[in-house]
Design a protein around this motif. Structure first.
Motif, PDB file in Angstrom:
ATOM      1  N   VAL A  72       0.798  -1.276   0.060  1.00  0.00           N
ATOM      2  CA  VAL A  72      -0.135   0.047  -0.156  1.00  0.00           C
ATOM      3  C   VAL A  72       0.933   1.172   0.002  1.00  0.00           C
ATOM      4  O   VAL A  72       1.766   1.513   0.903  1.00  0.00           O
ATOM      5  CB  VAL A  72      -0.914  -0.120   1.362  1.00  0.00           C
ATOM      6  CG1 VAL A  72      -1.804   1.335   1.284  1.00  0.00           C
ATOM      7  CG2 VAL A  72      -1.997  -1.377   1.268  1.00  0.00           C
ATOM      8  N   GLU A  73       0.751   1.981  -1.172  1.00  0.00           N
ATOM      9  CA  GLU A  73       1.676   3.094  -1.494  1.00  0.00           C
ATOM     10  C   GLU A  73       3.319   2.758  -1.141  1.00  0.00           C
ATOM     11  O   GLU A  73       3.500   1.816  -1.891  1.00  0.00           O
ATOM     12  CB  GLU A  73       1.426   4.172  -0.308  1.00  0.00           C
ATOM     13  CG  GLU A  73       0.146   4.863  -0.824  1.00  0.00           C
ATOM     14  CD  GLU A  73      -0.296   6.147   0.155  1.00  0.00           C
ATOM     15  OE1 GLU A  73       0.267   6.606   1.194  1.00  0.00           O
ATOM     16  OE2 GLU A  73      -1.356   6.762  -0.064  1.00  0.00           O
ATOM     17  N   GLU A  74       3.779   3.232  -0.041  1.00  0.00           N
ATOM     18  CA  GLU A  74       5.218   2.709  -0.203  1.00  0.00           C
ATOM     19  C   GLU A  74       5.407   1.494   0.918  1.00  0.00           C
ATOM     20  O   GLU A  74       6.783   1.283   1.502  1.00  0.00           O
ATOM     21  CB  GLU A  74       6.095   4.102   0.289  1.00  0.00           C
ATOM     22  CG  GLU A  74       6.240   5.287  -0.881  1.00  0.00           C
ATOM     23  CD  GLU A  74       6.548   4.742  -2.100  1.00  0.00           C
ATOM     24  OE1 GLU A  74       7.821   4.127  -2.246  1.00  0.00           O
ATOM     25  OE2 GLU A  74       5.746   5.212  -2.879  1.00  0.00           O
ATOM     26  N   ASP A  75       4.534   1.095   1.431  1.00  0.00           N
ATOM     27  CA  ASP A  75       4.721   0.016   2.415  1.00  0.00           C
ATOM     28  C   ASP A  75       4.800  -1.312   1.801  1.00  0.00           C
ATOM     29  O   ASP A  75       3.607  -1.747   1.332  1.00  0.00           O
ATOM     30  CB  ASP A  75       3.817   0.185   3.471  1.00  0.00           C
ATOM     31  CG  ASP A  75       3.657  -0.785   4.595  1.00  0.00           C
ATOM     32  OD1 ASP A  75       4.965  -1.243   4.886  1.00  0.00           O
ATOM     33  OD2 ASP A  75       2.740  -0.814   5.560  1.00  0.00           O
ATOM     34  N   THR A  76       5.769  -1.924   1.794  1.00  0.00           N
ATOM     35  CA  THR A  76       5.759  -3.427   1.124  1.00  0.00           C
ATOM     36  C   THR A  76       5.159  -4.279   2.070  1.00  0.00           C
ATOM     37  O   THR A  76       5.596  -4.501   3.334  1.00  0.00           O
ATOM     38  CB  THR A  76       7.100  -3.840   0.825  1.00  0.00           C
ATOM     39  OG1 THR A  76       7.726  -2.805  -0.024  1.00  0.00           O
ATOM     40  CG2 THR A  76       7.169  -5.154   0.416  1.00  0.00           C
ATOM     41  N   LEU A  77       4.165  -4.969   1.457  1.00  0.00           N
ATOM     42  CA  LEU A  77       3.558  -6.286   2.619  1.00  0.00           C
ATOM     43  C   LEU A  77       3.815  -7.366   1.934  1.00  0.00           C
ATOM     44  O   LEU A  77       4.017  -8.511   2.659  1.00  0.00           O
ATOM     45  CB  LEU A  77       1.890  -5.997   2.354  1.00  0.00           C
ATOM     46  CG  LEU A  77       1.531  -4.658   3.289  1.00  0.00           C
ATOM     47  CD1 LEU A  77      -0.139  -4.757   3.136  1.00  0.00           C
ATOM     48  CD2 LEU A  77       1.800  -4.523   4.472  1.00  0.00           C
ATOM     49  N   ILE A  78       4.055  -7.662   0.853  1.00  0.00           N
ATOM     50  CA  ILE A  78       4.555  -8.991   0.117  1.00  0.00           C
ATOM     51  C   ILE A  78       5.364  -8.656  -0.905  1.00  0.00           C
ATOM     52  O   ILE A  78       5.253  -7.735  -1.729  1.00  0.00           O
ATOM     53  CB  ILE A  78       3.208  -9.682  -0.676  1.00  0.00           C
ATOM     54  CG1 ILE A  78       2.204 -10.121   0.563  1.00  0.00           C
ATOM     55  CG2 ILE A  78       3.767 -11.033  -1.463  1.00  0.00           C
ATOM     56  CD1 ILE A  78       0.824 -10.748  -0.045  1.00  0.00           C
ATOM     57  N   VAL A  79       6.528  -9.568  -0.936  1.00  0.00           N
ATOM     58  CA  VAL A  79       7.671  -9.752  -1.911  1.00  0.00           C
ATOM     59  C   VAL A  79       7.257 -10.889  -2.746  1.00  0.00           C
ATOM     60  O   VAL A  79       7.350 -12.162  -2.345  1.00  0.00           O
ATOM     61  CB  VAL A  79       8.962  -9.596  -1.230  1.00  0.00           C
ATOM     62  CG1 VAL A  79      10.169  -9.660  -2.403  1.00  0.00           C
ATOM     63  CG2 VAL A  79       9.155  -8.468  -0.294  1.00  0.00           C
ATOM     64  N   LEU A  80       7.422 -10.674  -4.208  1.00  0.00           N
ATOM     65  CA  LEU A  80       6.996 -11.655  -5.132  1.00  0.00           C
ATOM     66  C   LEU A  80       8.422 -12.001  -5.769  1.00  0.00           C
ATOM     67  O   LEU A  80       9.047 -11.082  -6.249  1.00  0.00           O
ATOM     68  CB  LEU A  80       6.066 -11.201  -6.253  1.00  0.00           C
ATOM     69  CG  LEU A  80       4.902 -10.936  -5.806  1.00  0.00           C
ATOM     70  CD1 LEU A  80       3.712 -10.345  -6.661  1.00  0.00           C
ATOM     71  CD2 LEU A  80       3.906 -12.054  -5.189  1.00  0.00           C
ATOM     72  N   GLU A  81       8.872 -13.206  -5.631  1.00  0.00           N
ATOM     73  CA  GLU A  81      10.071 -13.645  -6.500  1.00  0.00           C
ATOM     74  C   GLU A  81       9.885 -14.619  -7.419  1.00  0.00           C
ATOM     75  O   GLU A  81       9.343 -15.804  -6.907  1.00  0.00           O
ATOM     76  CB  GLU A  81      11.166 -14.196  -5.369  1.00  0.00           C
ATOM     77  CG  GLU A  81      12.160 -14.658  -5.801  1.00  0.00           C
ATOM     78  CD  GLU A  81      13.191 -15.518  -4.914  1.00  0.00           C
ATOM     79  OE1 GLU A  81      14.314 -15.896  -5.238  1.00  0.00           O
ATOM     80  OE2 GLU A  81      12.671 -15.630  -3.749  1.00  0.00           O
ATOM     81  N   GLU A  82      10.098 -14.471  -8.633  1.00  0.00           N
ATOM     82  CA  GLU A  82       9.895 -15.465  -9.728  1.00  0.00           C
ATOM     83  C   GLU A  82      11.016 -16.582  -9.416  1.00  0.00           C
ATOM     84  O   GLU A  82      12.390 -15.961  -9.614  1.00  0.00           O
ATOM     85  CB  GLU A  82       9.876 -14.983 -10.913  1.00  0.00           C
ATOM     86  CG  GLU A  82       9.657 -15.998 -12.212  1.00  0.00           C
ATOM     87  CD  GLU A  82       9.679 -15.273 -13.566  1.00  0.00           C
ATOM     88  OE1 GLU A  82      10.561 -15.810 -14.543  1.00  0.00           O
ATOM     89  OE2 GLU A  82       9.022 -14.336 -13.591  1.00  0.00           O
ATOM     90  N   ILE A  83      11.031 -17.881  -9.636  1.00  0.00           N
ATOM     91  CA  ILE A  83      12.093 -18.644  -9.442  1.00  0.00           C
ATOM     92  C   ILE A  83      12.151 -19.431 -10.687  1.00  0.00           C
ATOM     93  O   ILE A  83      10.861 -19.890 -11.304  1.00  0.00           O
ATOM     94  CB  ILE A  83      11.818 -19.628  -8.107  1.00  0.00           C
ATOM     95  CG1 ILE A  83      10.818 -20.262  -8.185  1.00  0.00           C
ATOM     96  CG2 ILE A  83      12.153 -18.547  -6.824  1.00  0.00           C
ATOM     97  CD1 ILE A  83      10.565 -21.364  -6.936  1.00  0.00           C
TER      98      ILE A  83
END
Length: 284
Positions: free
Chosen positions: A46-57
């Protein structure tokens, strides 16, 4: 020693098979902003607050459902009931298949991302409405939500993405052994058991008498192996400690329990009994 009552959860890192596909889902369906994207990794929130990091493997494999210890679902907590009603209208408009439940302490919508990572989107009832058993367990259920009543909280077309105040409310996980997991998170990490639901083969634990920051179950079977590194799932979840004293106390308990850890400035890493990586962050 009990962990500080103001302890909360932070970002969760998820492994996905196709980053662009996942970004589209989390942006257009869930309503997150893309905070930043670098290579095979995207931070959403939400805006500048990262809640989830997605990593393609590369060459990601998708395990059969309930076949390993690891993520059951990441639960995204909305600030109010109107926000839940608004996103429910949005899901209906997008024809997104969902599950739903009234848990008495909360109302929740369930769905999965394109790779099958489980998601819960929920709102809490006021704490004055939470009932407690004589043994200290919160009274919870999985009743159907009164959808008509819920939808009265917002107007159709009112959805405009995830609202400010949205956070990671809890993380629910498959584990190899409930008793071992409870002992670790209680005696080493410092959470309190707030729900020992034997009939469900599940335990809920929390800081500050929340209904649960962490959920554990053995629905994948007792003694299941950890999720392999090359499989879709959760890489880590984050526990946000309130100050440096909390991290010092945690390190002392980890050492007393002969549990390994790694510290990097204001971040500490450790692995729980089921092989899940836990990331602790704190303010210096």
């Amino acid at each position: 020693m009990t962990i500080h009552a103001n302890t909360s959860l932070g970002q969760v890192r998820l492994k996905v098979s196709n980053l662009e596909q996942s970004i589209t889902f989390y942006k257009d369906i869930i309503g997150f902003d893309v905070v930043r994207q670098v290579g095979a990794e995207a931070h959403i929130g939400v805006e500048e607050d990262t809640l989830i990091v997605l990593e393609e493997i590369p060459d990601a494999i998708r395990l059969p459902e309930r076949s390993a210890a690891g993520l059951y679902h990441v639960a995204i907590l909305l600030p109010n009931r109107a926000s839940l009603a608004s996103i429910l209208y949005h899901f209906a408009d997008k024809q997104v298949p969902i599950g739903q439940a009234d848990h008495l302490v909360s109302e929740a919508i369930y769905l999965s991302d394109p790779d099958g990572n489980g998601l819960e989107i929920y709102r809490d009832r006021d704490r004055t409405e939470w009932n407690v058993e004589s043994n200290g367990d919160y009274v919870m259920a999985s009743n159907p939500i009164d959808m008509n009543q819920l939808l009265m909280e917002a107007e159709e077309g009112s959805w405009s993405g995830m609202p400010q105040g949205t956070v990671i409310g809890h993380v629910h996980m498959h584990v190899a052994d409930l008793e071992e997991t409870e002992t670790y998170y209680r005696d080493v990490i410092g959470f309190e058991t707030v729900g020992n639901y034997r009939a469900m083969h599940a335990k809920f634990m929390a800081a500050g008498r929340y209904h649960h920051h962490l959920g554990f179950n053995i629905w994948a079977g007792k003694g299941v192996p950890p999720t392999p590194e090359n499989a879709i799932g959760m890489t880590y979840y984050t526990i946000k400690l309130v100050n440096e004293e909390e991290i010092k106390s945690l390190i002392q308990r980890l050492e007393q329990a002969n549990r390994s850890y790694k510290q990097e400035e204001s971040t500490l890493w450790t692995v729980d009994p089921s092989g899940m990586t836990v990331r602790f962050v704190y303010q210096r």
